[in-house]
Structure formats: C-alpha cells, structure tokens
Design a protein around this motif. Structure first.
Motif, mmCIF file in Angstrom:
data_model
loop_
_atom_site.group_PDB
_atom_site.id
_atom_site.type_symbol
_atom_site.label_atom_id
_atom_site.label_comp_id
_atom_site.label_asym_id
_atom_site.label_seq_id
_atom_site.Cartn_x
_atom_site.Cartn_y
_atom_site.Cartn_z
ATOM 1 N N LEU A 165 0.837 -1.207 0.000
ATOM 2 C CA LEU A 165 0.000 0.000 0.000
ATOM 3 C C LEU A 165 0.869 1.253 0.000
ATOM 4 C CD1 LEU A 165 -2.853 -0.961 2.481
ATOM 5 C CD2 LEU A 165 -2.964 -0.798 -0.006
ATOM 6 N N ASN A 166 1.883 1.246 0.848
ATOM 7 C CA ASN A 166 2.751 2.422 0.927
ATOM 8 C C ASN A 166 3.498 2.655 -0.379
ATOM 9 O OD1 ASN A 166 2.274 3.616 3.514
ATOM 10 N ND2 ASN A 166 3.150 1.779 4.426
ATOM 11 N N ASP A 167 3.980 1.555 -1.022
ATOM 12 C CA ASP A 167 4.663 1.699 -2.318
ATOM 13 C C ASP A 167 3.705 2.228 -3.383
ATOM 14 O OD1 ASP A 167 6.961 0.806 -1.179
ATOM 15 O OD2 ASP A 167 6.983 -1.154 -2.173
ATOM 16 N N CYS A 168 2.415 1.996 -3.184
ATOM 17 C CA CYS A 168 1.411 2.521 -4.116
ATOM 18 C C CYS A 168 1.081 3.978 -3.790
ATOM 19 C CB CYS A 168 0.132 1.691 -4.068
ATOM 20 S SG CYS A 168 0.289 0.085 -4.829
ATOM 21 N N GLY A 169 1.834 4.540 -2.873
ATOM 22 C CA GLY A 169 1.627 5.947 -2.530
ATOM 23 C C GLY A 169 0.453 6.159 -1.596
ATOM 24 N N ILE A 170 0.020 5.095 -0.934
ATOM 25 C CA ILE A 170 -1.115 5.204 -0.011
ATOM 26 C C ILE A 170 -0.561 5.146 1.408
ATOM 27 C CG2 ILE A 170 -3.253 4.081 0.723
ATOM 28 C CD1 ILE A 170 -3.384 2.914 -2.164
ATOM 29 N N SER A 171 -0.606 6.281 2.102
ATOM 30 C CA SER A 171 0.027 6.303 3.429
ATOM 31 C C SER A 171 -0.878 5.714 4.486
ATOM 32 C CB SER A 171 0.374 7.724 3.872
ATOM 33 O OG SER A 171 0.756 8.479 2.790
ATOM 34 N N VAL A 172 -0.453 4.573 5.010
ATOM 35 C CA VAL A 172 -1.179 3.923 6.097
ATOM 36 C C VAL A 172 -0.150 3.550 7.149
ATOM 37 C CG1 VAL A 172 -2.841 2.134 6.636
ATOM 38 C CG2 VAL A 172 -2.454 2.742 4.267
#
Ligand code: ATP
Ligand code: MG
Length: 284
Positions: A21-28
């Motif tokens: 998710l983070n590599d997809c630019g989604i900050s969680v």
C-alpha cells in the motif's frame, strides 16, 4: 466513498501488505491497537483482521477487497473473486511424516492419523488419491503432533522447511503452492470498482518496478552493437556520448531474473562502470 481493504493485523502477511500500500503511494500506518484506519491521501480505509476472517468479510461485503494467502482462501471456500497474485507470502501446504518412516506414496497414509489446520484441503487431496485417513484438526503447532503421539503425519504450511526439520519431520507431498492474493467482493459498486482500478494500476507499476532494474554502463563505441543485443529496454537503450572520445554511456531496464547472466555477458562484451539501480515505479 471509500474502498475498504482488509489486511492481516499481525503476522507474516502484515508487513508486505502495508508495504505494498505504501509503495502505491497510499500512506497507512501499521495497525497498533487500531482495528481500522483511513489512508491519508487515497480513498481507502484499511481494516486490520485475522487472516482467517478475511475471506468471509470480503464475501459478506464488510470489506470490499482483501489480502490473504491462497491457503486460507481455498480452505475457507468463500465466494470471492481473485483479482491478482501479489508475489509475497509464498509457501506450500505439504504433507510430512517423521524422518526415518518409510514413505512410498500417498497410499501409505491409508488409515493413518494426520494433524492439520487445513482439513478441507487435506480431505480433498486425500479423496483425489482415494486414500482414507483420520484427519485431526488442530489450530496451531501442528508440527509437534507426531512427536507427542497425536498423529502419524502432518499437513502444514512450509516455506524453508526448517520447522519441519527441527521437529524431526520430512516433507513428502505438496498439496498446494500458495502466495498472497488480492481478492474482491463479487458485487462491488461502480464507484468502488473505479477506486479499485486506480489501485490496481498502481500495484501493476509497483510490481513491474520490483521485477526490473535500471542499468547504466560505459562502453567503447565499437562494443555497442553487441551490448544493445543484450539489453531489452522498454523501447531501446538510451545512448549518450561520454566526454572521452569513442565511448558512450548506455542506460536501459533489465528484468531481475535475467540480471546476473546479463551482467556477465555485458562485462564480457566490454561494458565498464556498470551501475544497477532499483526502480521505484514503472508505468507501462
Ligand atoms: P492470524 O493471527 O492472522 O490468524 P496466523 O498465525 O494464522 O495469523 P501467519 O502465521 O501470520 O498466520 O501466516 C499468515 C499467512 O502467511 C499464511 O496463511 C500463509 O499464507 C503465509 N505464509 C508464508 N510462509 C509461511 C510459513 N512458513 N508458515 C506459515 N504461513 C506462511
Ligand atoms: Mg490465521
């Protein structure tokens, strides 16, 4: 409108799921004590669950999509759609017997007691091979069952095989090769499908980037033809003249799996000063 995504709260899939998710630019941020969290910059809400519950939640539409191992997915037999293999959480569901026990084929398990947390998958495998055995369902530490006299064999998840080895067991059959997959509810509303498509586009770029390396090298001009033949590139390699007369710098993209072989061939062809750089995103 949010896409609700279920991932494992804490376990072997948690870190890779969050990293994706983070590599997809989604900050969680990781779960901590929270059960759910809203991504800061993408219409996604993340639910942190036990992996066993994820297929059910996605089937029922409590979550829209989820990340779960194929082993859990196929054991639970829920009605969800597999969208994409994710390439992590790789393991296999395997049968193992105590080392030293003679094992010819599946038939030698006839009438034996097998301990497992995967009764459904084991049962189907045995049925396929027309073998009847006693299945003992236990929820954890399956590998100690033969040692304490609870079973004659085990059917458990294996990755390196070291746990089996430490417990005096030898692997004899593979029942299922497994990895983490992205699953979705079969009746997603349109607005959620649109978010999912955006997410999948990002996952594709992240996966492509992970599969490839960016390579830079210097070579004498008379070696270039041979070097070009070795480099696939996205279109063709980029070639820039070096300050030194008769030399060029070549830039290209190489698939990870061809990497070592190609590097040797490139050196042999005359390449020097080879730099290999990870790619962050790759849009195709
Ligand atoms: P939970 O508390 O969420 O139920 P768990 O103990 O059931 O966690 P983990 O051990 O964290 O699950 O494993 C999660 C998944 O990781 C497995 O279902 C499987 O898909 C994958 N996996 C990869 N390698 C292994 C391995 N060597 N042993 C067990 N699981 C593995
Ligand atoms: Mg579990």
């Amino acid at each position: 409108m949010n896409l609700r995504i279920a991932i494992q709260k804490s376990g072997r899939l948690s870190e890779d799921s969050l990293r994706l998710l983070n590599d997809c630019g989604i900050s969680v941020k990781s779960a901590g004590s929270k059960l759910r969290t809203q991504a800061e910059n993408f219409p996604v809400e993340v639910y942190f669950l036990r992996d066993d519950d994820i297929p059910q939640y996605v089937q029922d539409g409590v979550a829209d999509i989820g990340v779960v191992g194929e082993n859990v997915l196929y054991e639970k037999c829920k009605n969800v759609e597999v969208v994409k293999p994710l390439g992590f959480g790789k393991c296999r569901l395997a049968l193992a017997v105590p080392r030293g026990v003679e094992y010819g084929s599946v038939a030698s398990l006839e009438g034996r007691r097998i301990a497992t947390s995967y009764p459904f998958l084991l049962e189907s495998f045995l049925r396929q091979h027309r073998v009847e055995a006693e299945i003992h369902e236990i929820s954890g530490s399956v590998e100690i069952a033969p040692g304490i006299g609870l079973a004659d064999a085990v059917c458990d998840l294996v990755s390196s095989g070291s746990t089996l080895f430490m417990n005096g067991l030898q692997e004899v059959e593979t029942i299922l090769e497994s990895q983490a997959v992205l699953v979705k509810n079969t009746e997603l509303e349109n607005s959620k499908e649109i978010i999912l498509r955006k997410l999948l586009f990002r996952i594709d770029s992240v996966q492509a980037a992970r599969r490839n390396k960016y390579i830079l090298l210097n070579a004498p001009n008379d070696a270039l033809d041979e070097i070009f033949a070795l480099l696939p590139g996205m279109k063709s390699p980029t070639v820039l003249p070096l300050a030194e007369e008769g030399w060029s710098s070549v830039h290209s993209v190489l698939p990870e799996e061809e990497f070592w072989e190609k590097i040797e061939a490139l050196k042999y062809a005359g390449a020097q000063g080879i730099l290999v750089v990870p790619i962050e995103k790759m849009i195709q």
